[in-house]
Design a protein around this motif. Structure first.
Motif, PDB file in Angstrom:
ATOM      1  N   VAL A   1      43.831  56.443   8.827  1.00  0.00           N
ATOM      2  CA  VAL A   1      42.973  55.991   9.926  1.00  0.00           C
ATOM      3  C   VAL A   1      43.497  54.643  10.403  1.00  0.00           C
ATOM      4  CG1 VAL A   1      40.633  55.349  10.619  1.00  0.00           C
ATOM      5  CG2 VAL A   1      40.967  57.172   8.947  1.00  0.00           C
ATOM      6  N   THR A   2      43.781  54.550  11.714  1.00  0.00           N
ATOM      7  CA  THR A   2      44.240  53.285  12.302  1.00  0.00           C
ATOM      8  C   THR A   2      43.191  52.825  13.308  1.00  0.00           C
ATOM      9  OG1 THR A   2      45.412  54.299  14.157  1.00  0.00           O
ATOM     10  CG2 THR A   2      46.656  54.051  12.096  1.00  0.00           C
ATOM     11  N   GLY A   3      43.460  51.756  14.008  1.00  0.00           N
ATOM     12  CA  GLY A   3      42.521  51.237  14.996  1.00  0.00           C
ATOM     13  C   GLY A   3      42.306  52.164  16.176  1.00  0.00           C
ATOM     14  N   LYS A   4      43.293  53.016  16.484  1.00  0.00           N
ATOM     15  CA  LYS A   4      43.204  53.882  17.663  1.00  0.00           C
ATOM     16  C   LYS A   4      43.166  55.375  17.342  1.00  0.00           C
ATOM     17  CE  LYS A   4      44.201  50.645  20.935  1.00  0.00           C
ATOM     18  NZ  LYS A   4      43.134  50.250  21.805  1.00  0.00           N
TER      19      LYS A   4
ATOM     20  N   CYS B   1      33.975  55.662  11.987  1.00  0.00           N
ATOM     21  CA  CYS B   1      33.759  57.067  12.311  1.00  0.00           C
ATOM     22  C   CYS B   1      34.351  58.003  11.258  1.00  0.00           C
ATOM     23  CB  CYS B   1      34.378  57.379  13.667  1.00  0.00           C
ATOM     24  SG  CYS B   1      33.644  56.444  15.018  1.00  0.00           S
ATOM     25  N   PHE B   2      35.514  57.646  10.734  1.00  0.00           N
ATOM     26  CA  PHE B   2      36.210  58.490   9.757  1.00  0.00           C
ATOM     27  C   PHE B   2      36.805  57.623   8.663  1.00  0.00           C
ATOM     28  CE2 PHE B   2      36.992  60.243  14.068  1.00  0.00           C
ATOM     29  CZ  PHE B   2      36.227  61.384  13.970  1.00  0.00           C
ATOM     30  N   ARG B   3      36.933  58.185   7.476  1.00  0.00           N
ATOM     31  CA  ARG B   3      37.616  57.528   6.366  1.00  0.00           C
ATOM     32  C   ARG B   3      38.587  58.535   5.756  1.00  0.00           C
ATOM     33  NH1 ARG B   3      33.805  53.404   4.419  1.00  0.00           N
ATOM     34  NH2 ARG B   3      33.111  52.473   6.376  1.00  0.00           N
TER      35      ARG B   3
ATOM     36  N   ALA C   1      31.848  64.039   3.043  1.00  0.00           N
ATOM     37  CA  ALA C   1      32.470  62.752   2.709  1.00  0.00           C
ATOM     38  C   ALA C   1      32.075  62.392   1.282  1.00  0.00           C
ATOM     39  CB  ALA C   1      32.013  61.670   3.676  1.00  0.00           C
ATOM     40  N   THR C   2      32.947  61.644   0.623  1.00  0.00           N
ATOM     41  CA  THR C   2      32.692  61.204  -0.745  1.00  0.00           C
ATOM     42  C   THR C   2      32.464  59.699  -0.741  1.00  0.00           C
ATOM     43  OG1 THR C   2      34.123  62.965  -1.546  1.00  0.00           O
ATOM     44  CG2 THR C   2      33.591  61.218  -3.099  1.00  0.00           C
ATOM     45  N   SER C   3      31.438  59.265  -1.453  1.00  0.00           N
ATOM     46  CA  SER C   3      31.121  57.837  -1.516  1.00  0.00           C
ATOM     47  C   SER C   3      32.037  57.127  -2.499  1.00  0.00           C
ATOM     48  CB  SER C   3      29.661  57.643  -1.946  1.00  0.00           C
ATOM     49  OG  SER C   3      29.519  57.998  -3.308  1.00  0.00           O
TER      50      SER C   3
END
Length: 193
Positions: free
Chosen positions: A83-86, A126-128, A160-162
């Motif tokens: 995941v990047t800034g864009k 939004c995403f990890r 998603a996993t915490s």
């Protein structure tokens, strides 16, 4: 066998009784029942004459068809990588409900995350990495990746996993919560349909 007569089987699907058939490749026997152990086409054939068998040989063999291929307009499931800034890179694992056989990559661009307030989207909120998402294929993109969108309500993070290692539960369209620590994290959550 014609396409209309092909019986596609999935792992764990009951094929028949071990007293009636001989278990072949792609199958296993449990409690006198024969189950599929792989995804493929069920094939029933007569065993060789010299073989000491109980009945017809039942097997599940891999299909000769190509796997699912992403196309514009189709919904895909994928795992978020970098995941990047864009952008967020995605490894596509399913097209609709069909698993892909080849490796396909996708990119969710900042402007394709949601339909409103596009200029306020922060990708890491939004995403990890490791999130499982549903997205729609926008276009074939560049030579390396498909362009994907999560701008519809039913698209976004589905799993998603915490940090504590638990599967998070959605609490709103932009938050998920760890059931162990009750800590909330921002995500672009897919609406459960």
């Amino acid at each position: 066998m014609t396409a209309a007569m092909e019986k596609w089987r999935a792992p764990g699907e009951l094929l028949g009784w071990a007293s009636e058939y001989t278990s072949g490749r792609g199958t296993y026997v449990w409690n006198n029942k024969i189950y599929a152990s792989v995804v493929g086409i069920e094939v029933v054939s007569q065993p060789p004459v010299a073989a000491e068998t109980k009945g017809p040989l039942i097997e599940v063999v891999g299909g000769k068809r190509h796997g699912a291929v992403p196309e514009p307009g189709l919904v895909v499931t994928g795992k978020v990588g970098k995941v990047t800034g864009k952008t967020a890179s995605v490894e596509i694992v399913c097209v609709g409900s069909r698993v892909v056989k080849e490796k396909f990559s996708g990119i969710v661009r900042q402007q394709d995350v949601r339909a409103t307030e596009i200029d306020k989207v922060e990708m890491y909120n939004c995403f990890r990495p490791g999130d499982i998402i549903k997205a729609e294929v926008l276009s074939l993109g560049d030579a390396r990746s498909y362009f994907l969108t999560t701008a519809k309500n039913e698209l976004g993070v589905v799993s998603a996993t915490s940090v504590a290692g638990a599967k998070m539960v959605p609490v709103s369209w932009q938050e998920m919560m760890c059931p162990i620590t009750s800590q909330k994290e921002l995500r672009k959550v897919a609406k459960v349909v």
